[in-house]
Design a protein around this motif. Structure first.
Motif, PDB file in Angstrom:
ATOM      1  N   THR A  84       0.844  -1.202   0.000  1.00 51.78           N
ATOM      2  CA  THR A  84       0.000   0.000   0.000  1.00 51.78           C
ATOM      3  C   THR A  84       0.879   1.252   0.000  1.00 51.78           C
ATOM      4  O   THR A  84       0.628   2.191  -0.760  1.00 51.78           O
ATOM      5  CB  THR A  84      -0.910   0.008   1.248  1.00 51.78           C
TER       6      THR A  84
ATOM      7  N   ARG B  11       2.583   1.547  -3.478  1.00 51.54           N
ATOM      8  CA  ARG B  11       1.644   1.956  -4.528  1.00 51.54           C
ATOM      9  C   ARG B  11       1.240   3.423  -4.356  1.00 51.54           C
ATOM     10  O   ARG B  11       1.212   4.192  -5.320  1.00 51.54           O
ATOM     11  CB  ARG B  11       0.404   1.043  -4.486  1.00 51.54           C
TER      12      ARG B  11
ATOM     13  N   GLU C 199       2.134   6.361  -7.049  1.00 53.05           N
ATOM     14  CA  GLU C 199       1.061   7.105  -7.735  1.00 53.05           C
ATOM     15  C   GLU C 199       1.166   8.606  -7.458  1.00 53.05           C
ATOM     16  O   GLU C 199       0.922   9.426  -8.338  1.00 53.05           O
ATOM     17  CB  GLU C 199      -0.303   6.561  -7.298  1.00 53.05           C
TER      18      GLU C 199
ATOM     19  N   GLU D 173       0.388   2.770  10.475  1.00 52.00           N
ATOM     20  CA  GLU D 173       1.569   2.638   9.625  1.00 52.00           C
ATOM     21  C   GLU D 173       1.990   4.019   9.130  1.00 52.00           C
ATOM     22  O   GLU D 173       1.280   4.669   8.351  1.00 52.00           O
ATOM     23  CB  GLU D 173       1.230   1.688   8.462  1.00 52.00           C
TER      24      GLU D 173
ATOM     25  N   HIS E 206       4.035   5.396   6.948  1.00 50.09           N
ATOM     26  CA  HIS E 206       4.097   5.773   5.530  1.00 50.09           C
ATOM     27  C   HIS E 206       2.706   5.905   4.917  1.00 50.09           C
ATOM     28  O   HIS E 206       2.467   6.753   4.051  1.00 50.09           O
ATOM     29  CB  HIS E 206       4.924   4.757   4.733  1.00 50.09           C
ATOM     30  N   ILE E 207       1.794   5.049   5.376  1.00 54.51           N
ATOM     31  CA  ILE E 207       0.420   5.149   4.836  1.00 54.51           C
ATOM     32  C   ILE E 207      -0.224   6.446   5.351  1.00 54.51           C
ATOM     33  O   ILE E 207      -0.917   7.147   4.610  1.00 54.51           O
ATOM     34  CB  ILE E 207      -0.410   3.898   5.195  1.00 54.51           C
TER      35      ILE E 207
ATOM     36  N   ASP F 209       1.376   9.115   6.024  1.00 53.67           N
ATOM     37  CA  ASP F 209       2.041  10.166   5.262  1.00 53.67           C
ATOM     38  C   ASP F 209       1.367  10.365   3.899  1.00 53.67           C
ATOM     39  O   ASP F 209       1.042  11.489   3.491  1.00 53.67           O
ATOM     40  CB  ASP F 209       3.506   9.726   5.073  1.00 53.67           C
ATOM     41  N   SER F 210       1.155   9.240   3.200  1.00 54.07           N
ATOM     42  CA  SER F 210       0.590   9.369   1.843  1.00 54.07           C
ATOM     43  C   SER F 210      -0.865   9.824   1.899  1.00 54.07           C
ATOM     44  O   SER F 210      -1.286  10.694   1.130  1.00 54.07           O
ATOM     45  CB  SER F 210       0.728   8.051   1.080  1.00 54.07           C
TER      46      SER F 210
ATOM     47  N   PHE G 103      -1.010  13.507   2.773  1.00 55.02           N
ATOM     48  CA  PHE G 103      -0.620  14.314   1.611  1.00 55.02           C
ATOM     49  C   PHE G 103      -1.790  14.439   0.624  1.00 55.02           C
ATOM     50  O   PHE G 103      -2.127  15.536   0.155  1.00 55.02           O
ATOM     51  CB  PHE G 103       0.593  13.669   0.920  1.00 55.02           C
ATOM     52  N   LEU G 104      -2.400  13.294   0.343  1.00 59.59           N
ATOM     53  CA  LEU G 104      -3.490  13.275  -0.648  1.00 59.59           C
ATOM     54  C   LEU G 104      -4.687  14.108  -0.189  1.00 59.59           C
ATOM     55  O   LEU G 104      -5.303  14.842  -0.979  1.00 59.59           O
ATOM     56  CB  LEU G 104      -3.951  11.828  -0.902  1.00 59.59           C
TER      57      LEU G 104
ATOM     58  N   LYS H 115      -3.857  17.790  -0.287  1.00 57.50           N
ATOM     59  CA  LYS H 115      -3.801  18.184  -1.696  1.00 57.50           C
ATOM     60  C   LYS H 115      -5.220  18.370  -2.258  1.00 57.50           C
ATOM     61  O   LYS H 115      -5.466  19.223  -3.120  1.00 57.50           O
ATOM     62  CB  LYS H 115      -3.056  17.095  -2.460  1.00 57.50           C
TER      63      LYS H 115
ATOM     64  N   LYS I 170      -6.776  -2.462   0.776  1.00 60.02           N
ATOM     65  CA  LYS I 170      -5.314  -2.350   0.632  1.00 60.02           C
ATOM     66  C   LYS I 170      -4.815  -3.503  -0.234  1.00 60.02           C
ATOM     67  O   LYS I 170      -5.264  -4.632  -0.023  1.00 60.02           O
ATOM     68  CB  LYS I 170      -4.635  -2.460   2.004  1.00 60.02           C
ATOM     69  N   PRO I 171      -3.918  -3.319  -1.135  1.00 58.73           N
ATOM     70  CA  PRO I 171      -3.267  -2.044  -1.477  1.00 58.73           C
ATOM     71  C   PRO I 171      -4.175  -1.212  -2.390  1.00 58.73           C
ATOM     72  O   PRO I 171      -4.526  -1.675  -3.470  1.00 58.73           O
ATOM     73  CB  PRO I 171      -2.001  -2.488  -2.215  1.00 58.73           C
ATOM     74  N   PHE I 172      -4.548  -0.025  -1.923  1.00 57.70           N
ATOM     75  CA  PHE I 172      -5.538   0.762  -2.663  1.00 57.70           C
ATOM     76  C   PHE I 172      -4.880   1.714  -3.661  1.00 57.70           C
ATOM     77  O   PHE I 172      -3.693   2.030  -3.569  1.00 57.70           O
ATOM     78  CB  PHE I 172      -6.425   1.549  -1.710  1.00 57.70           C
ATOM     79  N   SER I 173      -5.702   2.155  -4.580  1.00 53.71           N
ATOM     80  CA  SER I 173      -5.246   3.171  -5.525  1.00 53.71           C
ATOM     81  C   SER I 173      -5.528   4.527  -4.887  1.00 53.71           C
ATOM     82  O   SER I 173      -6.619   4.755  -4.344  1.00 53.71           O
ATOM     83  CB  SER I 173      -6.006   3.005  -6.837  1.00 53.71           C
ATOM     84  N   THR I 174      -4.555   5.423  -4.953  1.00 52.72           N
ATOM     85  CA  THR I 174      -4.741   6.737  -4.312  1.00 52.72           C
ATOM     86  C   THR I 174      -5.901   7.493  -4.965  1.00 52.72           C
ATOM     87  O   THR I 174      -6.637   8.217  -4.297  1.00 52.72           O
ATOM     88  CB  THR I 174      -3.457   7.574  -4.435  1.00 52.72           C
TER      89      THR I 174
END
Lengths: 510, 127
Positions: free
Chosen positions: A155, A158, A162, B11, B13-14, B16-17, B20-21, B24, B105-109
């Protein structure tokens, strides 16, 4: 009685008779004429509308030179029933065969039918094993934890991949940070996949993670050490030296004296009349300053010696056992406690059957377990177990595998140096021949098998009964199997005359 | 005033992403790394939407979801579960307990952003 015979004679052999008639090229009328019955009646028999009477069977056998009993179709009926079962499997849902087609096929091609059934049985076993394995793996805590971690890493990778792809306006700092995350997570993923492959191959470095129960942990630990512990061998040799290298028949006195004089533990043999007074049934160790080791008089000498040697291991060689224990990865306290017992038992076996002497004797006596038992005053399981520990580099014994199962086929001990893969999960299939021992308790059974790698193995199996906790109480009976790859069988007296070109069973996938 | 998204995930890093998304996409983001922290944050400032992982330390996602749905004051909070592939039972259980949606998971942002916008009634320019 007569009625029973009449019932038993309801044999239908229509297809066989039809097949016979077509082979010799006769019409129904011509055949009927030759055996002096009406064509209409023959027609009914051929279509299984009438059973084949003894009289008619005899007529057919004589008139057409048919082997006695060939028409009665017992084998054909069994084959047909098995083939019907085969084609009722959901696998053939879209290609059902009607019974006439199947019946004709079985009558005309019995060999191919048998081969098909063999193939189907192998398929069914494989399907069952796959389901069992899937069930075990999905319930394995290691698998659950690893799959969660894998998904988490994926996850992250990916998401950042992206984000980097979709966002042109990232600052240099952000781009660098996200790229670093990608590299880090990819490295973690690589190492995790590597570990997963080790798990699949049964070689997890974490060791304990593969094991579901404390017993499994200990079994895995013993296997990881090839069932051979040089430190314990040295300790056992040292004790034997202190005991004055006693002969097997003098071992009891030597051990009892050592316990008394060196460790302050008195050994007392308790008469049967006192049954029920011992804390652990057949033995107890109690009291201060060493205390008293009480052993029930009904125990075999091998059990008395074994118990005393194990107590010496736990008391006088505790530091040695602890040192071995410290070097092995065991997760739970229970596993550590079980492991300590296993190491104590190993030590006891090494005291009773010293390595070099025992190994030479094993080859000299061609692994005749009964002779080895007598020479070393040891039990059947003790001797078999000791044989599996002969793994000293440059001084190895025959690489054996060892299995202990109960009547239900549950494996309670397993070890394989022979290369034979012993199932980790579920019960042992009867194809292994181990459970055959229960059919002839106390006798040695022979069995040969071919595994999926086409290797041939030979094994002996025998039942052993552990004494009950109390005198007179029924104990647990197990089947012990000891085996080796066929190329070593010349060292095993029991294998003389065994024809390895036709193994007794073929394991799934062969 | 921007809509708020509470990311509940352990988690880093998850987190974090996702954060961010969400930023944004124009949302205000809060982060909780375990179930207890998530509930404390819901009490102090109820978000418009929660991205809620199921496997959390201390109190798992289901417990958090139950607590959120048991309080009428929080019934408007949209909850999107982060479930793991192959764990259909988690998804079913989550929906039964009152989750509004889920991503696997694992998902598309893109899917996550689209789903969040959809539940918060924001027009998705990417769609």
């Amino acid at each position: 009685m007569k009625a029973v015979n009449v019932m038993a004679r309801q044999v239908f052999a229509g297809r066989k008779i039809r097949h016979l008639r077509s082979q010799i090229g006769l019409t129904q009328i011509a055949m009927a004429k030759k055996i002096d019955i009406s064509a209409a009646y023959l027609n009914l028999v051929e279509h299984n509308q009438r059973p084949l009477s003894r009289k008619l069977q005899k007529k057919l056998e004589v008139a057409f030179n048919v082997k006695e009993g060939e028409l009665t179709g017992g084998e054909e009926a069994r084959l047909l029933s098995a083939m019907n079962e085969l084609f009722s499997d959901p696998l053939f849902e879209r290609s059902r065969l009607n019974s006439t087609v199947l019946g004709d096929f079985v009558a005309m091609h019995p060999e191919i039918s048998r081969a098909l059934l063999k193939l189907y049985r192998a398929f069914r076993n494989a399907r069952e094993d796959t389901l069992k394995a899937r069930e075990s793996i999905s319930a394995d805590p290691y698998f659950t934890e690893t799959s969660h971690q894998l998904l988490t890493q994926l996850t992250s990778i990916r998401s950042f991949a992206e984000i980097l792809q979709d966002n042109d306006d990232l600052s240099e700092h952000q781009r660098e940070r996200f790229t670093n995350v990608l590299v880090d997570e990819s490295q973690k993923l690589t190492s995790m996949v590597g570990e997963l492959f080790d798990f699949i191959n049964g070689e997890s470095k974490k060791g304990t993670l593969l094991s579901e129960t404390p017993t499994d942990e200990v079994v895995d630990m013993l296997s990881a050490n090839d069932h051979y512990f040089p430190v314990l061998e040295s300790a056992a040799e040292e004790l034997r030296s202190r005991l004055g290298e006693p002969k097997p028949y003098g071992l009891f006195d030597a051990l009892a004296n050592y316990l008394d004089q060196q460790l302050g533990i008195k050994v007392e043999i308790v008469p049967v009349s006192s049954q029920g007074t011992l804390q652990r049934g057949m033995w107890e160790l109690e009291g201060e300053d060493g205390g008293t080791l009480r052993l029930m008089e009904t125990l075999a000498t091998s059990s008395l010696n074994f118990r005393m040697a194990r107590i010496i291991a736990e008391v006088a060689y505790a530091d040695v056992l602890e040192k071995v224990l410290a070097d092995v990865p065991l997760g739970s306290d229970e596993a550590q406690s079980l492991c300590l017992k296993a190491l104590g038992s190993y030590f006891a076996g090494a005291v009773m059957m010293p390595y070099s002497v025992f190994r030479i004797a094993a080859y000299d006596l061609r692994h005749d377990i009964d002779l080895l038992r007598r020479r070393f005053r040891a039990g059947f399981e003790q001797v078999c177990h000791r044989l599996t520990t002969l793994q000293k580099p440059e001084e190895e014994g025959v690489p054996f595998h060892f299995i202990r199962v109960d009547l239900a086929g549950q494996i309670s001990k397993r070890f394989s140096a022979s290369g034979l893969r012993i199932p980790r999960y579920g019960v042992l299939s009867p194809d292994w021949g181990v459970q055959d021992a229960f059919l002839k308790p106390g006798r040695i059974n022979l069995h040969s098998l071919r595994d999926e790698d086409q290797s041939i193995y030979f094994s002996i199996s025998k039942t052993v009964t552990k004494p009950g906790v109390m005198v007179g109480q029924a104990g647990n009976t197990y089947a012990i199997s000891l085996g080796c790859e066929a190329s070593f069988a010349r060292h095993v007296v029991y294998a003389d005359g065994v024809d390895f070109s036709h193994p007794d069973s073929v394991l799934m996938g062969s | 005033m921007p809509q708020t998204v509470l990311v509940v995930e352990d988690e880093p890093h998850i987190v974090d992403s996702l954060s961010f998304l969400m930023k944004k996409a124009g949302f205000e983001v809060f982060i909780a790394r375990d179930g207890d922290a998530a509930l404390r944050m819901v009490k102090s400032r109820p978000p418009d939407l929660m991205l809620l992982d199921i496997m959390l330390p201390r109190k798992d996602g289901f417990e958090v979801l139950k607590s959120v749905r048991s309080n009428d004051a929080w019934k408007e909070i949209r909850v999107i579960l982060l479930t793991a592939k192959g764990r259909d039972v988690d998804r079913l259980k989550g929906m039964e307990l009152g989750a509004d949606d889920f991503v696997t998971k694992p998902f598309s942002t893109k899917d996550v952003v689209r789903l969040v916008k959809q539940h918060l009634g924001v027009e998705d320019k990417l769609a």
